[in-house]
Scaffold this motif. Structure first.
Motif, PDB file in Angstrom:
ATOM      1  N   GLY A 211      14.323   6.476   1.710  1.00 15.58           N
ATOM      2  CA  GLY A 211      14.819   7.243   0.583  1.00 15.58           C
ATOM      3  C   GLY A 211      14.722   8.730   0.836  1.00 15.58           C
ATOM      4  O   GLY A 211      14.080   9.184   1.793  1.00 15.58           O
ATOM      5  N   PRO A 212      15.335   9.540  -0.037  1.00 21.01           N
ATOM      6  CA  PRO A 212      15.337  11.003   0.157  1.00 21.01           C
ATOM      7  C   PRO A 212      13.943  11.605   0.239  1.00 21.01           C
ATOM      8  O   PRO A 212      13.722  12.550   1.008  1.00 21.01           O
ATOM      9  CB  PRO A 212      16.094  11.511  -1.081  1.00 21.01           C
ATOM     10  N   ASP A 213      13.002  11.072  -0.543  1.00 19.97           N
ATOM     11  CA  ASP A 213      11.663  11.662  -0.605  1.00 19.97           C
ATOM     12  C   ASP A 213      10.655  10.925   0.268  1.00 19.97           C
ATOM     13  O   ASP A 213       9.444  11.077   0.092  1.00 19.97           O
ATOM     14  CB  ASP A 213      11.159  11.662  -2.051  1.00 19.97           C
ATOM     15  N   SER A 214      11.138  10.146   1.223  1.00 18.09           N
ATOM     16  CA  SER A 214      10.267   9.347   2.083  1.00 18.09           C
ATOM     17  C   SER A 214      10.495   9.695   3.544  1.00 18.09           C
ATOM     18  O   SER A 214      11.455  10.380   3.906  1.00 18.09           O
ATOM     19  CB  SER A 214      10.530   7.849   1.872  1.00 18.09           C
ATOM     20  N   VAL A 215       9.590   9.210   4.381  1.00 21.44           N
ATOM     21  CA  VAL A 215       9.789   9.268   5.827  1.00 21.44           C
ATOM     22  C   VAL A 215       9.538   7.878   6.386  1.00 21.44           C
ATOM     23  O   VAL A 215       8.743   7.107   5.841  1.00 21.44           O
ATOM     24  CB  VAL A 215       8.863  10.299   6.511  1.00 21.44           C
ATOM     25  N   LEU A 216      10.210   7.555   7.474  1.00 21.85           N
ATOM     26  CA  LEU A 216       9.986   6.284   8.150  1.00 21.85           C
ATOM     27  C   LEU A 216       8.850   6.473   9.141  1.00 21.85           C
ATOM     28  O   LEU A 216       8.918   7.342  10.023  1.00 21.85           O
ATOM     29  CB  LEU A 216      11.252   5.822   8.862  1.00 21.85           C
ATOM     30  N   VAL A 217       7.818   5.661   8.980  1.00 24.95           N
ATOM     31  CA  VAL A 217       6.641   5.751   9.826  1.00 24.95           C
ATOM     32  C   VAL A 217       6.574   4.534  10.747  1.00 24.95           C
ATOM     33  O   VAL A 217       6.670   3.394  10.282  1.00 24.95           O
ATOM     34  CB  VAL A 217       5.351   5.827   8.975  1.00 24.95           C
TER      35      VAL A 217
ATOM     36  N   ALA B 120      12.828  15.499   2.556  1.00 23.03           N
ATOM     37  CA  ALA B 120      11.420  15.412   2.979  1.00 23.03           C
ATOM     38  C   ALA B 120      11.156  16.347   4.162  1.00 23.03           C
ATOM     39  O   ALA B 120      10.930  15.898   5.291  1.00 23.03           O
ATOM     40  CB  ALA B 120      11.077  13.976   3.349  1.00 23.03           C
ATOM     41  N   PRO B 121      11.185  17.670   3.911  1.00 22.32           N
ATOM     42  CA  PRO B 121      10.981  18.625   5.008  1.00 22.32           C
ATOM     43  C   PRO B 121       9.520  18.762   5.438  1.00 22.32           C
ATOM     44  O   PRO B 121       9.223  19.456   6.408  1.00 22.32           O
ATOM     45  CB  PRO B 121      11.492  19.944   4.414  1.00 22.32           C
ATOM     46  N   GLU B 122       8.602  18.109   4.717  1.00 26.53           N
ATOM     47  CA  GLU B 122       7.182  18.270   5.018  1.00 26.53           C
ATOM     48  C   GLU B 122       6.797  17.729   6.398  1.00 26.53           C
ATOM     49  O   GLU B 122       5.822  18.190   7.007  1.00 26.53           O
ATOM     50  CB  GLU B 122       6.329  17.557   3.961  1.00 26.53           C
ATOM     51  N   PHE B 123       7.561  16.742   6.891  1.00 22.34           N
ATOM     52  CA  PHE B 123       7.212  16.105   8.158  1.00 22.34           C
ATOM     53  C   PHE B 123       8.426  16.025   9.064  1.00 22.34           C
ATOM     54  O   PHE B 123       9.573  15.937   8.588  1.00 22.34           O
ATOM     55  CB  PHE B 123       6.646  14.702   7.915  1.00 22.34           C
ATOM     56  N   ALA B 124       8.156  16.062  10.378  1.00 25.95           N
ATOM     57  CA  ALA B 124       9.217  16.003  11.373  1.00 25.95           C
ATOM     58  C   ALA B 124       8.990  14.818  12.304  1.00 25.95           C
ATOM     59  O   ALA B 124       7.884  14.242  12.360  1.00 25.95           O
ATOM     60  CB  ALA B 124       9.250  17.297  12.186  1.00 25.95           C
ATOM     61  N   VAL B 125      10.022  14.453  13.031  1.00 27.19           N
ATOM     62  CA  VAL B 125       9.900  13.366  13.999  1.00 27.19           C
ATOM     63  C   VAL B 125       8.774  13.679  14.983  1.00 27.19           C
ATOM     64  O   VAL B 125       8.678  14.792  15.507  1.00 27.19           O
ATOM     65  CB  VAL B 125      11.233  13.177  14.755  1.00 27.19           C
ATOM     66  N   GLY B 126       7.915  12.707  15.199  1.00 32.65           N
ATOM     67  CA  GLY B 126       6.792  12.871  16.114  1.00 32.65           C
ATOM     68  C   GLY B 126       5.483  13.232  15.456  1.00 32.65           C
ATOM     69  O   GLY B 126       4.422  13.159  16.091  1.00 32.65           O
ATOM     70  N   ASP B 127       5.510  13.640  14.178  1.00 30.43           N
ATOM     71  CA  ASP B 127       4.263  13.966  13.476  1.00 30.43           C
ATOM     72  C   ASP B 127       3.404  12.715  13.314  1.00 30.43           C
ATOM     73  O   ASP B 127       3.901  11.652  12.927  1.00 30.43           O
ATOM     74  CB  ASP B 127       4.555  14.547  12.086  1.00 30.43           C
ATOM     75  N   GLU B 128       2.126  12.848  13.600  1.00 29.17           N
ATOM     76  CA  GLU B 128       1.178  11.763  13.374  1.00 29.17           C
ATOM     77  C   GLU B 128       0.617  11.890  11.961  1.00 29.17           C
ATOM     78  O   GLU B 128       0.144  12.969  11.576  1.00 29.17           O
ATOM     79  CB  GLU B 128       0.063  11.800  14.417  1.00 29.17           C
ATOM     80  N   VAL B 129       0.684  10.811  11.205  1.00 31.63           N
ATOM     81  CA  VAL B 129       0.336  10.869   9.786  1.00 31.63           C
ATOM     82  C   VAL B 129      -0.579   9.717   9.390  1.00 31.63           C
ATOM     83  O   VAL B 129      -0.695   8.709  10.096  1.00 31.63           O
ATOM     84  CB  VAL B 129       1.611  10.826   8.899  1.00 31.63           C
ATOM     85  N   ILE B 130      -1.220   9.909   8.250  1.00 30.55           N
ATOM     86  CA  ILE B 130      -1.954   8.836   7.578  1.00 30.55           C
ATOM     87  C   ILE B 130      -1.431   8.754   6.154  1.00 30.55           C
ATOM     88  O   ILE B 130      -0.894   9.735   5.627  1.00 30.55           O
ATOM     89  CB  ILE B 130      -3.477   9.068   7.565  1.00 30.55           C
TER      90      ILE B 130
END
Length: 311
Positions: A26-32, A78-88
């Motif tokens: 979705g627009p406000d999500s990222v695929l992890v 969702a500009p907060e994160f970019a491809v390759g960012d490691e997240v929890i």
């Protein structure tokens, strides 16, 4: 993608490993891309149907709320994160369906923070739900400050062990209940261990004759009653296990996925204030065994499910 799912409520035998449809972002999500997902008691309680009164299931349900992994696709807003960012993340929604026991999860950015650089993916996966619970209780509900005497129940568990560390970081003296086999572990965390069970009140009184300033109940029932009895005048009480705490003048706490709180926990982990002990790991296809072990209630720290990738 491969995932664990269940098509009806039931025991661990209802968990199936196999192909499910890929999540939409979705627009406000990222695929992890999931590297690890921690097991929490709420996972098997949801699977058993115990939370049916507050969370609608959309079957098949993929269980799991905790995750660590790598962003592979940001949503349009969702500009907060970019491809390759490691997240929890503590990827909780107000219904049961799209969990973290999968190769990929579409996670709302409000549920995510950057992964602590000094933790493995397995350790980092154990931080979100347990850490947020401990953080929100210790800092907000109980407002633990320097010089407080704090009682933490099940202090060797996922929530309890982090609560001990946060209370110690705030300058409190911590008394933690646990089985004798976990007493050395509690001492390493900076707590004074006491054995739970019959005689608990007397044992805690032996360490804190004037009572405790704050008590964190993670068990409920008789443990909650004992906690109230052990409070010093003006003492604070919070529980994550028993709504009866409200009638005792305390706070009933249900953790919230607050990104700022999770980012603060990540920072504390990088400062070595908070560590995550991983008791055992299981590959994704053995998630049912991980659920069984969690339900036994004897784990020290966290139980984690891992996703293997060729990279």
């Amino acid at each position: 993608m491969k995932a664990i799912s269940y098509r009806s409520y039931g025991g661990p035998e209802v968990l199936e490993y196999g192909e499910v449809r890929d999540p939409k972002v979705g627009p406000d999500s990222v695929l992890v891309k999931v590297r690890a997902a921690a097991v929490n008691p709420v996972d098997w309680k949801c699977r058993d149907g115990h939370l049916d009164g507050i969370l609608d299931p959309v079957f098949p349900v993929i269980p799991g709320w905790d995750v660590s992994g790598v962003v592979v696709q940001p949503g349009a807003a969702a500009p907060e994160f970019a491809v390759g960012d490691e997240v929890i993340g503590y990827v909780r929604e107000d219904f049961l369906s799209r969990g973290t026991f999968a190769e990929y999860v579409a996670a709302p950015v409000r549920t995510l923070a950057r992964k602590p650089r000094n933790l493995t993916f397995e350790e980092a996966a154990g931080l979100p739900l347990a850490g947020l619970t401990a953080y929100q209780v210790i800092t907000r509900a109980l407002e633990v400050t320097e010089g407080d005497v704090v009682l933490v129940h099940a202090a060797a568990g996922g929530v309890g062990s982090i609560a001990v560390q946060l209370a110690r970081h705030a300058g409190a003296r911590v008394i933690g209940t646990a089985s004798e086999r976990n007493h050395d572990f509690l001492r390493e965390l900076g707590a004074e261990p006491v054995t739970y069970g019959d005689g608990l009140v007397e044992r805690v009184r032996g360490l804190a004759p004037e009572g405790v300033d704050a008590a964190f109940d993670t068990v409920g029932g008789d443990t909650l009653k004992a906690s109230a009895e052990l409070l010093a005048p003006g003492g604070r009480l919070a529980s994550i296990a028993d709504g009866g705490v409200i009638g005792l003048g305390g706070h009933y706490c249900f953790v919230r996925p607050v990104a700022a709180d999770l980012q603060r926990l990540s920072e504390l982990a990088e400062q070595d204030v908070v560590t995550v002990h991983v008791d055992e790991t299981f590959p994704l296809e053995r998630a049912a065994d991980a659920h069984r072990l969690s339900a036994e209630g004897r784990a020290r720290g966290k139980i984690v499910v891992t996703v293997e990738w060729a990279d």
